[in-house]
Design a protein around this motif. Structure first.
Motif, short mmCIF file in Angstrom:
data_model
loop_
_atom_site.label_atom_id
_atom_site.label_comp_id
_atom_site.label_asym_id
_atom_site.label_seq_id
_atom_site.Cartn_x
_atom_site.Cartn_y
_atom_site.Cartn_z
N VAL A 107 0.84 -1.20 0.00
CA VAL A 107 0.00 0.00 0.00
C VAL A 107 0.88 1.25 0.00
O VAL A 107 0.67 2.16 -0.80
CB VAL A 107 -0.96 0.02 1.22
CG1 VAL A 107 -1.77 1.31 1.23
CG2 VAL A 107 -1.91 -1.18 1.18
N GLN A 108 1.87 1.27 0.90
CA GLN A 108 2.70 2.48 1.06
C GLN A 108 4.11 2.28 0.51
O GLN A 108 4.67 1.20 0.63
CB GLN A 108 2.86 2.80 2.55
CG GLN A 108 1.58 3.06 3.29
CD GLN A 108 1.87 3.22 4.77
OE1 GLN A 108 2.85 3.85 5.15
NE2 GLN A 108 1.03 2.64 5.60
N VAL A 109 4.70 3.37 0.00
CA VAL A 109 6.05 3.30 -0.57
C VAL A 109 7.09 2.96 0.51
O VAL A 109 8.10 2.31 0.23
CB VAL A 109 6.43 4.60 -1.31
CG1 VAL A 109 6.60 5.78 -0.37
CG2 VAL A 109 7.69 4.41 -2.15
N SER A 110 6.81 3.37 1.75
CA SER A 110 7.78 3.11 2.82
C SER A 110 7.73 1.65 3.29
O SER A 110 8.68 1.16 3.89
CB SER A 110 7.52 4.04 4.00
OG SER A 110 6.17 3.92 4.39
N MET A 111 6.63 0.96 3.02
CA MET A 111 6.51 -0.47 3.39
C MET A 111 6.07 -1.23 2.14
O MET A 111 4.88 -1.52 1.97
CB MET A 111 5.50 -0.65 4.53
CG MET A 111 5.99 -0.09 5.85
SD MET A 111 4.99 -0.60 7.23
CE MET A 111 3.59 0.50 7.04
N ASN A 112 7.06 -1.53 1.29
CA ASN A 112 6.69 -2.11 0.00
C ASN A 112 7.12 -3.57 -0.15
O ASN A 112 7.40 -4.05 -1.24
CB ASN A 112 7.19 -1.23 -1.15
CG ASN A 112 8.69 -1.00 -1.09
OD1 ASN A 112 9.38 -1.61 -0.27
ND2 ASN A 112 9.21 -0.15 -1.96
N VAL A 113 7.15 -4.28 0.98
CA VAL A 113 7.17 -5.76 1.03
C VAL A 113 8.47 -6.45 0.63
O VAL A 113 8.87 -7.42 1.25
CB VAL A 113 6.00 -6.36 0.19
CG1 VAL A 113 5.93 -7.86 0.34
CG2 VAL A 113 4.68 -5.71 0.54
#
Ligand code: RTP
Ligand code: MG
Length: 147
Positions: A107-113
């Motif tokens: 969902v977010q660029v800072s938490m991109n899996v």
């Protein structure tokens, strides 16, 4: 044969996505040559993401990547560096195509899996940052003549 460094980031580990991600690269036809669950130290995180040192999000990025275990992997195969990047999708999950890992799960660029090396030079550098030579397994899959 080409190798790349891939890493399920702390959000992916917390969200139980290790199996799903490993499965995608296995089914694609790539070969896993090394893997481990580990906590990244601040020093290793700063070295790994050194190219972003001057960016405003650097501190947040280092805090995030050291916030819990990551699943570090080395994968082997023809064009694995660029194909893995395609399978991961765009850096910003909001722009990543459906069917890609970030497009399906982020969902977010800072938490991109997931992280993946972006060039042969990065792959070589990152593999040696995260793995000792003896942790990498040289073997050939019997199935390899089919893919
Ligand atoms: P990665 O290195 O993690 O595989 O990601 P990437 O090549 O697709 O993207 P890169 O430009 O190398 O950025 C590294 C990671 O920094 C975080 N980031 N945050 N807050 C922001 O604007 C921002 N921009 C980038 C992302 O987690 C990105 O994967
Ligand atoms: Mg990058």
């Amino acid at each position: 044969m080409e190798r790349t460094y891939l890493m399920v980031k702390p959000d992916g580990v917390q969200r139980n996505l290790i199996g799903e991600i490993v499965s995608r690269f296995e089914k694609k036809g790539f070969t896993l040559v090394g893997a481990k669950l580990m906590i990244v130290s601040k020093e290793l995180a700063e070295t790994h993401y050194g190219e972003h040192k001057e960016r405003p999000f650097f501190g947040e990025l280092v805090n995030f990547i050291t916030s819990g275990p990551v699943f570090a992997m080395v994968w082997e195969g023809e064009n694995v560096i660029s194909t893995a990047r395609t399978m991961m999708g765009s850096t910003n999950p909001a722009e990543a195509a459906p069917g890609t890992i970030r497009g399906d799960y982020g969902v977010q660029v800072s938490m991109n899996v997931i992280h993946g090396s972006d060039s042969p030079a990065s792959a070589e550098r990152e593999i040696s940052l995260f793995f000792h030579e003896q942790e990498l397994n040289n073997y050939k899959k019997e199935v390899s003549k089919w893919v």
